[in-house]
Write a protein that holds these residues in place. Structure first.
Motif, PDB file in Angstrom:
ATOM      1  N   PHE A  44       0.826  -1.194   0.000  1.00  0.00           N
ATOM      2  CA  PHE A  44       0.000   0.000   0.000  1.00  0.00           C
ATOM      3  C   PHE A  44       0.868   1.255   0.000  1.00  0.00           C
ATOM      4  O   PHE A  44       1.869   1.330   0.710  1.00  0.00           O
ATOM      5  CB  PHE A  44      -0.906   0.020   1.236  1.00  0.00           C
ATOM      6  CG  PHE A  44      -1.967  -1.039   1.218  1.00  0.00           C
ATOM      7  CD1 PHE A  44      -3.185  -0.804   0.610  1.00  0.00           C
ATOM      8  CD2 PHE A  44      -1.732  -2.277   1.804  1.00  0.00           C
ATOM      9  CE1 PHE A  44      -4.158  -1.791   0.594  1.00  0.00           C
ATOM     10  CE2 PHE A  44      -2.698  -3.263   1.796  1.00  0.00           C
ATOM     11  CZ  PHE A  44      -3.917  -3.013   1.182  1.00  0.00           C
ATOM     12  N   GLU A 199      -4.029   4.879   3.746  1.00  0.00           N
ATOM     13  CA  GLU A 199      -3.794   4.198   2.473  1.00  0.00           C
ATOM     14  C   GLU A 199      -4.356   5.032   1.321  1.00  0.00           C
ATOM     15  O   GLU A 199      -5.545   5.315   1.270  1.00  0.00           O
ATOM     16  CB  GLU A 199      -4.454   2.822   2.491  1.00  0.00           C
ATOM     17  CG  GLU A 199      -3.913   1.914   3.598  1.00  0.00           C
ATOM     18  CD  GLU A 199      -4.749   0.668   3.796  1.00  0.00           C
ATOM     19  OE1 GLU A 199      -5.718   0.479   3.020  1.00  0.00           O
ATOM     20  OE2 GLU A 199      -4.453  -0.108   4.722  1.00  0.00           O
ATOM     21  N   LYS A 202      -2.556   1.182  -3.883  1.00  0.00           N
ATOM     22  CA  LYS A 202      -1.820  -0.063  -3.691  1.00  0.00           C
ATOM     23  C   LYS A 202      -1.387  -0.609  -5.047  1.00  0.00           C
ATOM     24  O   LYS A 202      -2.007  -0.346  -6.079  1.00  0.00           O
ATOM     25  CB  LYS A 202      -2.656  -1.098  -2.944  1.00  0.00           C
ATOM     26  CG  LYS A 202      -3.895  -1.578  -3.677  1.00  0.00           C
ATOM     27  CD  LYS A 202      -4.656  -2.607  -2.842  1.00  0.00           C
ATOM     28  CE  LYS A 202      -5.920  -3.072  -3.573  1.00  0.00           C
ATOM     29  NZ  LYS A 202      -6.663  -4.078  -2.785  1.00  0.00           N
TER      30      LYS A 202
END
Length: 259
Positions: A44, A199, A202
């Motif tokens: 991530f 996050e 990714k």
């Protein structure tokens, strides 16, 4: 004992010594390392920051003018009900709790003069909390509502909580983000700090343990040899690092220091 037999014993002894030497060499060379194979996996991309726990419901008792405290009905740490008396002033003004919560500050005692605009009593709902993150400008540009976050407290090692960004906004030349964290334990109190990673994307790539990188190099065991290879590092998530420039074979192993 004939010559052929002696020669055979010598050959056997040389082989044994060679094998023993190889074993000892590998033992002493790798005893301070763990051998790990690179893996293909998801990593991530994240924005990191320091967060602080805050209360959604906080009530501060302040006066516009100075007044003498006639009666203090509560103590710090006391849990009160909605409508319960908190403090009374010489003007017969009685302040009551607008909601149920915990008293986290009592600044004055009976007979003392409460200063204008200074908090006399503070009430907080410790069951309704959120986390606020202070951000650099570049990080604030990449955050948006709905992104997932990982929260870790130093005193809760090995435990990672999950949260979500619910807002990003400016405040007095600062950039802040608010995280909603469901199921926040009762022992996590306002004022505590946490390490936050939000996050923002990714990828799938070749991953090695972050600890295996030493000044930008990897120690790679290939067959009977160990090579020191300069690594081009991509994303890092705190545990693993993406390696972009090395083609690993199925039998390649990475040396990870045990220190």
């Amino acid at each position: 004992m004939n010559g052929k037999f002696k020669l055979r014993l010598i050959v056997i002894a040389i082989v044994i010594l060679g094998v023993l030497g190889f074993v000892l060499k590998n033992y002493f060379q790798y005893r301070n390392y763990t051998l790990v194979r690179p893996v293909q996996g998801e990593i991530f991309e994240a924005v990191y920051g320091l967060g602080k726990v805050k209360s959604n419901h906080r009530y501060d008792v302040k006066l516009g003018v100075m007044a003498t405290v006639s009666k203090v009905f509560v103590k710090e740490g006391e849990v009160v009900s909605k409508g319960q008396k908190l403090i009374e002033f010489d003007s017969s003004t009685v302040i009551k709790a607008p909601f149920a919560g915990t008293i986290t500050l009592v600044s004055f005692q009976e007979g003392e003069t409460a200063t204008s605009q200074l908090v006399a009593v503070r009430l907080e709902d410790l069951n309704d909390r959120y986390i606020e993150i202070s951000l650099e400008q570049e990080a604030a540009l990449r955050l948006k509502k709905g992104q997932n976050a990982r929260i870790s407290f130093e005193s809760l090692r090995g435990e990672v909580l999950q949260g979500k960004v619910i807002s990003v906004f400016p405040k007095e030349n600062e950039f802040l983000a608010i995280l909603e964290v469901p199921h926040l334990q009762n022992n996590i109190l306002p004022g505590m700090t946490a390490d936050i990673s939000v996050e923002i994307g990714k990828i799938t790539g070749t991953l090695v343990p972050l600890k295996s990188l030493r000044s930008g190099f990897l120690l790679v065991r290939r067959g009977q040899k160990t090579e020191k290879i300069k690594a081009e590092v991509g994303l890092i998530d705190g545990l693993s690092a993406e390696i972009k420039n090395i083609q690993f074979d199925d039998q390649d192993e990475i040396l990870v220091s045990k220190d």
